[in-house]
Write a protein that holds these residues in place. Structure first.
Motif: not given
Length: 777
Positions: A652-660, A758-770
């Motif tokens: 998320g620090e590089t591609i927002r919308g995802f967990e660290t 808008v594009m992700k894998n099923d195994s990714d951890e997402t994070q809407i707010f940071r």
């Protein structure tokens, strides 16, 4: 008959006058003597205790044995008062002597200040002219009162009052006390611009140093009126407009009106923007023998069709001057000649290079540097005493000195030397505080509440060295850092940097282990092209320790448990043309770096990373700034497999919308879906920031819209074989879009981002707010 009466009256008056004169002692001779000037046999001094009689007589214009009159007495009294030694002077004739009676001014026993809080006793002592053990005079006291009031005005307190008190002591001594009522701070209520059409008031306010008062006023001093700062603001406005193509720009007036009832200032700049210009034809014309015009053209930074920019013209002058000197023409002068086309709004520039007069620098005087060592200032000059005099190189030195941030103001002037071919250069500086005690506090969605305290000195012991000691901590981490930089190592424009640190990251929601890293290193920085292109060479050594693994941790993590040593050398090339490193609006930042681990230690790899950022004002009038960013990295083992912590981890620090650590290869063989890192990554960002419309700029709120994309893949084969259930190891593009809110809060810059993948894998951890941020105060 009338004539006879008049004759009779005149005769009676004449007889009467003769009778009076006859009754006087000495008769007519006495009357004649009384009209003559007086003469003193001697001058007698009375009332003096400290001042010698001869000192008093030396100021008396009357001399024994010589005639004197009232004018001489008045002149003597004025001369004695002018010495400042006496409170009262009286001169009278007694017998045949002239008696001078004086009352001496008391000696100042001590000087004290009462009621001052904003300005210290030390600061005020440096302001006043009266000193302990000096003679006390009323004129000097009144002058000191004005000096103290001026000091308070410069600190933004126009309601300050000062009342001097004289307390008599024994032996003709007195204490001098200045009773001060500092009053409230006089802030700048509003800054208004008149005549600006291409840039809004808010955009222009960002370019000047003076700020409007508001709820952040207790954290800063730039919202108080300072005439020197107002003059500097005018120069900043000129440079801003000249940089953006407005070559005809001028400031009609800059006025600060004081509302005494409200105790506030209203600052108004009246400007004439003129038209916007682009560069027309650009060429170099050299009269130097053996110097080809075409070869010098590569040093020209101004190009036909580009927006006119005065800064690029100045840098071109500097580059051409230095290149001519390198070719053996130390006295070469570069003069730009501009041909302005008012119809097409173009400015054609020809750089004429010719042999200048043989004038040498006789002496360089450094003045005003009470703390900074003289050599720290002199090393910013490309010329020294005895070298050829060149105004362009002096302007370059002045810019360098200002960029150091050691001084409030820098002025370089020149005057004629001992002969027509000699010039004396005067460098006047006004020092400012360069030390900082900082307390930081912030919040991160990955590490929780974080804080730190640091001591920073940018001009350590006046030697121009940078020193920083910092201690930080939070819910799940502790950090200790030490940094030292010598910008001129061995007297050359090569920087030496040293660092030592320890970082501890405890297990939390994004880490199933505790990592402790202790290390240090040193590096050298070599400028390749002035301040824009720089080569860094460095060595780093650190020990990494992995502990506290969970019972069901992945086999990859279990093999990484323990500690190992990494020893590496590397280099980086940095190209930086940003107009402001902390809040850029225009420019390019690019970095290419390689690290080779294997100089001893337990790791063997080659790591390559690249980063590039481009900033451009999209709508200058509205303050909309666009940014394009790209980063990429690759790491490969050399004769030895990579370790778990050697790989890249992004999220998320590089591609927002995802967990660290939320994207990339993962081990799904346990409940925690542990991130394993990768050997390749890339990321790209497109973003536009803008001030919130309708929100007062004093609140410091801004918005941003962005789109991020990137990927992390290619786990090391050795680690891959140990994973229970490896997923997401291929190049799969991730992307997100969102918006952010930026706040320059009293607690420092804070940012909250809302992003939707808008594009992700099923195994990714997402994070809407940071959210993240911190402060320095």
């Amino acid at each position: 008959m009338r004539i006879l009466n008049k004759l009779f009256r005149v005769s009676v008056l004449t007889l009467a006058l003769l009778g009076v004169v006859a009754l006087l002692p000495g008769g007519v001779g006495n009357l004649v003597g009384s009209a003559e000037a007086a003469v003193a046999r001697a001058i007698v001094v009375r009332g003096n205790t400290r001042v010698e009689d001869e000192t008093v007589r030396s100021y008396v214009t009357v001399k024994p044995g010589r005639p004197f009159g009232p004018a001489d007495i008045d002149e003597s009294i004025k001369a004695l008062f002018a010495t400042g030694l006496f409170a009262n002077v009286d001169i009278a004739q007694s017998g045949g002597n002239l008696v001078v009676t004086v009352t001496e001014n008391p000696i100042i026993n001590r000087i004290s200040f009462e009621g001052n809080k904003k300005l210290s006793d030390e600061a005020l002592t440096g302001v006043v002219q009266s000193k302990s053990r000096a003679v006390l005079t009323r004129a000097r006291i009144q002058s000191d009162v004005q000096r103290i009031l001026e000091a308070y005005r410069r600190s933004g307190r126009f309601r300050a009052t000062v009342e001097p008190k004289i307390i008599d002591r024994s032996n003709n001594r007195a204490d001098l006390v200045f009773e001060i009522n500092e009053g409230t701070k006089t802030g700048v209520e509003r800054i208004t611009f008149i005549g600006n059409k291409n840039f809004s008031d808010g955009r222009l306010r960002d370019e000047i140093r003076t700020r409007q008062s508001g709820f952040l006023s207790w954290l800063r001093t730039t919202d108080i009126y300072d005439p020197d700062r107002l003059n500097a603001d005018q120069e900043l406005l000129r440079r801003f407009y000249y940089k953006h193509g407005y070559a005809d720009f001028r400031i009609v007036s800059a006025v600060a009106d004081l509302d005494r009832e409200q105790n506030v200032f209203y600052v108004t700049f009246t400007v004439d923007e003129g038209d916007k210009y682009t560069f027309g034809d650009v060429d170099v014309v050299s009269s130097l023998q053996g110097v080809n015009n075409d070869t010098l053209s590569s040093y020209v930074r101004t190009h036909s069709g580009d927006t006119y920019n005065s800064e690029e013209v100045e840098k071109t002058l500097e580059d051409l001057t230095i290149e001519a000197a390198n070719r053996g023409y130390a006295f070469a002068q570069v003069r730009p000649r501009a041909d302005r086309n008012y119809e097409n709004h173009t400015i054609s520039i020809s750089y004429y290079i010719e042999e200048g007069p043989r004038v040498y620098v006789e002496r360089i005087n450094i003045r005003g540097n009470d703390r900074t060592r003289e050599y720290v200032i002199r090393r910013e000059f490309d010329i020294a005493e005895g070298d050829a005099y060149n105004r362009v190189l002096l302007d370059k030195a002045e810019r360098r000195l200002k960029n150091l941030k050691y001084f409030k103001d820098v002025k370089i002037t020149s005057e004629r030397g001992s002969s027509p071919d000699r010039v004396i250069v005067n460098v006047d500086v006004e020092e400012q505080s360069t030390g900082e005690v900082s307390f930081g506090i912030g919040y991160s969605t990955s590490d929780g509440v974080i804080g730190d305290v640091s001591l920073t000195e940018k001009n350590f012991l006046g030697r121009g060295q940078y020193v920083r000691v910092a201690v930080g901590g939070g819910t799940d981490k502790r950090t200790y850092d030490f940094n030292f930089t010598e910008p001129f190592f061995l007297g050359r424009r090569i920087s030496l940097s040293l660092e030592a640190y320890q970082h501890v990251y405890e297990d939390n929601s994004v880490r199933d282990y505790t990592q402790r890293q202790t290390g240090g290193g040193f590096g050298f920085g070599l400028p390749l092209r002035d301040d824009e292109l720089k080569l860094n060479l460095f060595y780093k050594i650190y020990q990494t320790k992995i502990t506290d693994l969970s019972s069901d941790a992945s086999k990859v993590l279990q093999d990484a448990e323990g500690d190992y040593l990494t020893s590496l050398v590397g280099y980086s090339l940095v190209y930086n043309t940003l107009d402001d490193n902390s809040n850029p609006r225009e420019g390019i930042y690019a970095k290419f770096q390689q690290e080779f681990a294997g100089v001893g230690g337990d790791s063997r790899y080659l790591k390559t990373t690249v980063e590039g950022r481009y900033y451009q004002e999209l709508i200058p009038d509205w303050g909309v700034v666009g940014m394009l960013k790209g980063t990429a990295g690759q790491i490969q083992g050399i004769g030895k497999r990579l370790k778990f912590t050697d790989q890249f981890f992004i999220g998320g620090e590089t591609i927002r919308g995802f967990e660290t650590n939320g994207i990339g290869p993962r081990d799904m063989g346990n409940s925690d879906k542990e991130a394993l890192g990768g050997t390749y990554y890339f990321a790209a960002t497109a973003e536009a920031t803008f001030p919130f419309p309708g929100v007062p700029e004093e609140f410091g709120l801004a918005g941003a819209v962005f789109a991020d994309a990137g990927s992390l893949w290619g786990i090391d084969d050795n680690l891959k074989s140990k994973a229970d259930k490896l997923v997401s190891d291929d190049f799969d593009l991730r992307a997100s879009v969102g918006f952010g809110i930026l706040w320059k809060s009293p607690f420092g810059p804070l940012r909250a981002d809302f992003a939707v993948p808008v594009m992700k894998n099923d195994s990714d951890e997402t994070q809407i707010f940071r959210i993240g941020g911190g402060t320095r105060f």
